[in-house]
Every structure is written in C-alpha cells, then in structure tokens.
Design a protein around this motif. Structure first.
Motif, PDB file in Angstrom:
ATOM      1  N   ALA A 185       0.826  -1.205   0.000  1.00 37.73           N
ATOM      2  CA  ALA A 185       0.000   0.000   0.000  1.00 37.73           C
ATOM      3  C   ALA A 185       0.864   1.260   0.000  1.00 37.73           C
ATOM      4  CB  ALA A 185      -0.935  -0.003   1.207  1.00 37.73           C
ATOM      5  N   GLN A 188       2.202   1.904  -3.525  1.00 37.69           N
ATOM      6  CA  GLN A 188       1.177   2.379  -4.455  1.00 37.69           C
ATOM      7  C   GLN A 188       0.840   3.851  -4.209  1.00 37.69           C
ATOM      8  OE1 GLN A 188       0.248   0.728  -7.059  1.00 37.69           O
ATOM      9  NE2 GLN A 188       1.416  -1.076  -6.433  1.00 37.69           N
ATOM     10  N   GLN A 453      -7.099  -3.145   3.255  1.00 38.49           N
ATOM     11  CA  GLN A 453      -6.018  -2.319   3.807  1.00 38.49           C
ATOM     12  C   GLN A 453      -5.527  -1.309   2.782  1.00 38.49           C
ATOM     13  OE1 GLN A 453      -2.759  -4.521   5.456  1.00 38.49           O
ATOM     14  NE2 GLN A 453      -1.764  -2.710   6.275  1.00 38.49           N
ATOM     15  N   MET A 454      -5.474  -1.714   1.517  1.00 28.82           N
ATOM     16  CA  MET A 454      -5.082  -0.794   0.457  1.00 28.82           C
ATOM     17  C   MET A 454      -6.087   0.356   0.359  1.00 28.82           C
ATOM     18  SD  MET A 454      -2.679  -0.517  -2.043  1.00 28.82           S
ATOM     19  CE  MET A 454      -2.147  -2.159  -2.564  1.00 28.82           C
ATOM     20  N   THR A 457      -5.600   2.752   3.266  1.00 26.30           N
ATOM     21  CA  THR A 457      -4.384   3.554   3.108  1.00 26.30           C
ATOM     22  C   THR A 457      -4.597   4.676   2.098  1.00 26.30           C
ATOM     23  OG1 THR A 457      -3.038   1.596   3.592  1.00 26.30           O
ATOM     24  CG2 THR A 457      -1.933   3.460   2.550  1.00 26.30           C
TER      25      THR A 457
END
Length: 486
Positions: A185, A188, A453-454, A457
């Motif tokens: 994450a 990214q 979770q991504m 974030t």
C-alpha cells in the motif's frame, strides 16, 4: 450500568445488521437521496429555468450515491448519466457525447498502450528487480524513488493520467516483491502521489494549468511561463514535499526491507532474465521517441494526444503489441469513465448552471477583500462540497469565472486566485472524484491487490494530502505578498 449495557448491545446489533445489509441499504439510499434532491431543487434554482437542470443534478446525485456506496464499477454511474441525458434530451447529443471525441481520451489510450508494452515486455519487472538490488537496503528507498520518478515526469509529461499509466505497472511489480500488504500500500500511494501531488507546481504538470492561463490577460500569460510559474509555486512545492516526507517516515516506521533470502532469490531471477529482448528494446525506443516528441513540441506543434497515439499504434505495426495484449492491459473501464465525465463540463455550461453558481458565490469576493486567508479557507470549503458531486475540471472552470470577476475588486493577482483554485480543485478523497485515483484503483483490482487495507491507506493518505494542499496555500500567502502578487 444496565442502560449502558443495553446501549452497547443495541449498537453492536445495529452494526452487525448494517454490515450484513449494507448493499441493500446502499441501493435504498441511492434511490431515496436523488428523489429527495429532486424535490428540494426547485427552491434553489431560478423559477424561469426548465426542468432539465433539475433532471441533470438529480442524475448526478444518484451517480455520486452509487460511487459512495461502491455498488457498481465507477464507469457504470457515469455512463448511466450520459445515456439518460441523451434519452431525456437534457442536452444535445453531441454535447453529452463530447468526451468520447476529446483529446484527453486518446492521450490516455496512447499512454495505456505504452504502459502495456512496458509491462508485457518484462521491462518493468527487470527495472524493479534492478532497483531493489542496486539501491541501499532500507525501508525508505523504494517509496522515495517512486515519488521522485513521478515528480520528474511531472515536469515532462503534461498529463497526470498518462504519468499514472506509466508509474502504476512499475509500482505493482515492486509491490509483488514484498509479501507485506502494508508495504504494498505504501508503494502504491507513493507512485500515485509522485505523479500527481506536484502537478500544479510545474506549468507542464497538468493541462488545467494552461486552461487557467487562458482565463488571464496576455500580459499575465506572458509572465507566468515555466520559470516564473515555478518561482511563484516554489513554497507550495516545498510544503507539499514536506507533508509527503512526514507521511513517508510515519508510514515506514515499522515496515521491513528486503530480507537476505529474498535478495538472493532476486539475484537468481535477475540473471535468468538475460540480455534485453526485442520487446524491451522496443519499449525503450518508444519511450525515447515520446520524450523527444514532447521536448520538440514547440517545433512540430502537434498535439501530444496525436503524437502519443501515432507512436503507440506503431507498436502494432512492428509486432510490439497484439490484440490480446490490448484486451488485457488497456483499462477500458477507466477510459469509459473519463470519456463520460469529461462531458459534464459542457453540459453544465449548456444548462447555464455555471451562471447560477457564479451568482450565488459573489460573497466570496467580499471575503477576499477583507482577508485573503479567510477567502481561501472559504474557497476550500466550497470546492470540497462541489467536488463531492463534480470532477475537478468542471469545478475549476465554473469557479474560475467567479474568481476572475472577484479579482477585479481586490489587490490580489488573478493568477494567485486561479492557482489557489487549481490547487484546491485537484484535491480528492474518494476514487470517483478524480480519474487518476479511479484508474489506479481499477488497475490494482485487475492485479488482485486492491485489499481493504489498500483502500484504507488510500483514503487516509488522500485526506492527509488534501489537508496539505490547504495548509500549503495558507503558508504561501506571505511569500506571494513579498512577490507583490497580493
């Protein structure tokens, strides 16, 4: 205590019920809110107007609800608005479908084809492994490198969407070298912000920068070319980079770098790749041709969209790509989303909704006259509310006409007002609010990396960098006073 226990149990029951029926509740609210919005609108719009304005705003509110509750892919609500505007004769067909013939669509398609070649050739994986093996082995190196590459491209390629199409494959390949979801994450977000955070700091970082200059008189346009633009935005850039570094240090404080066993495995994988293959050489040559075309635009005067498409189509002539690569690697949902959204601005102008907004925002001028800081904070609030419904480009075009009239009665340079609006309009929190975010989310979903979770974030980082833009704007006011722009 008994009452508290009952309240806690009731809250837990409602939370469980909402989680189980969130989709049903989302569809219910997506139907209810536009209906209530349609009943409320007649009191806000002029009496002499037609019902087409009410229909368009109701359709947009429904699309926003579908986006907020994530009930469909992002392109579906955008296309529904387009189709219903045509069927209900809200605006002429050529106006509603304008986005499907815009330069933006072909520029992004060309960039997707470049990114496809870089990905299928294996060049991104080679570069990712090489970077991991050659750079210092610490937790900050890779995220910072992604940010620096994106920042470099911001001064070269005048398209955040194009930069994102080039950066995301590299970030995905780097992310796959780690099994830590938090690390993935972080990489990214760094790739996204690297190609986007400073897009207003460089004149060539965003097409809207040139649109803003088009609103100003020729003398101001002549002054604010690349060097003077960068000089005037220098403090904003420093503040935004500072916020990014704070976020990066906090984010990476507990992350781990590549282990010894992983590095040995990557050494073996890198040697297996062997010398550059024909596709990798073709990718390098294509990128070189694109960069040379960008640097010589003042000579050939050909739009970047058509230069990009010409080079990208040449890849098919020399077997660099085939139709299967195009099907798998071109993000068609994002292209449809962008094409549908681009037309909202012309539809708003056709329905004269921009004039209605202008008439109701004249109070902003009084705030800027009394105190520029108060005026910019109020502008930030107005932009935030409008951006919940409309994309950044229509929001900017509508509000810019307001601020041009405001600048005539103040001692503030129209460039300062325009840049402040530009900076705030590029803020986003939810994916549907900007094509770049929607594009990245779509590619991560296709790669199987868009985890909960991504999403968290991205959401928290978007809020952080939105706050960073507001603070950067406020901190820069004394600097602009020293430059006699205020």
């Amino acid at each position: 205590m008994a009452a508290l226990s009952v309240a806690c149990r009731s809250s837990a029951f409602l939370a469980c019920l909402w989680q189980k029926n969130s989709v049903l509740a989302g569809w219910f609210l997506s139907a209810l809110i536009p209906f209530l919005f349609y009943l409320w609108l007649p009191g806000l719009l002029p009496e002499n107007g037609s019902d087409k304005e009410e229909i368009f705003l109701t359709l947009v509110s429904g699309a926003v609800c579908l986006w907020l509750f994530r009930l469909t892919p992002n392109f579906v609500p955008a296309m529904l608005v387009t189709m219903l505007c045509v069927l209900l004769n809200v605006a002429p067909r050529e106006t509603v479908m304008l986005g499907f013939s815009s330069d933006v669509l072909f520029l992004v398609l060309g960039m997707f084809l470049f990114a496809a070649l870089i990905s299928v050739s294996g060049l991104t994986r080679r570069v990712a492994i090489w970077l991991v093996l050659r750079l210092p082995d610490n937790r900050y190196t890779q995220p910072l490198l992604l940010f620096c590459i994106g920042t470099f491209l911001s001064g070269l390629i005048p398209s955040p969407l194009g930069r994102s199409a080039m950066m995301t494959p590299l970030a995905i390949d780097l992310s796959r070298l780690s099994d830590d979801p938090a690390r993935q994450a972080t990489l990214q977000v760094c790739a996204l912000q690297g190609g986007f955070l400073l897009c207003t700091v460089f004149l060539t970082g965003n097409p809207l920068n040139f649109v803003m200059l088009g609103f100003l008189d020729p003398q101001v346009q002549f002054y604010f070319q690349w060097a003077n633009w960068l000089k005037s935005t220098l403090v904003v850039g420093v503040v935004l980079i500072s916020f990014f570094m704070l976020w990066l240090f906090w984010r990476c404080r507990s992350e781990q770098g590549i282990s010894r066993d992983e590095r040995d495995f990557l050494h073996t994988e890198y040697h297996k790749l062997g010398p550059l293959n024909n596709r990798e050489i073709g990718a390098i040559l294509s990128m070189t041709a694109l960069i040379l075309a960008i640097l010589t635009m003042s000579v050939h005067h050909i739009s970047l969209a058509w230069v990009t498409m010409f080079i990208a189509l040449a890849l098919f002539l020399f077997s660099g790509l085939d139709t299967e690569d195009m099907r798998r690697h071109v993000d068609w949902p994002t292209l449809i989303f962008i094409a549908a959204i681009v037309a909202w601005g012309p539809v708003i102008q056709h329905l004269q909704l921009d004039q209605i907004i202008t008439q109701n925002l004249q109070w902003l001028g009084e705030l800027f006259v009394d105190n520029p800081l108060t005026g910019f904070l109020a502008l930030a609030l107005v932009v935030f509310v409008i951006r919940l419904l409309f994309p950044g480009a229509p929001t900017f075009v509508i509000l810019m006409s307001v601020l041009i009239s405001v600048s005539e009665g103040t001692a503030i340079s129209p460039w300062v007002l325009g840049f402040g609006l530009l900076l705030l309009s590029e803020s986003f929190i939810l994916p549907h609010q900007h094509g770049v975010s929607s594009q990245v989310e779509s590619e991560l979903t296709n790669a199987g990396m868009m985890t909960s979770q991504m999403r968290r974030t991205f959401l928290t980082s978007n809020i952080w960098f939105t706050l960073a833009r507001i603070i950067a704007l406020c901190v820069t006011l004394p600097y602009w006073i020293s430059l006699a722009l205020i």
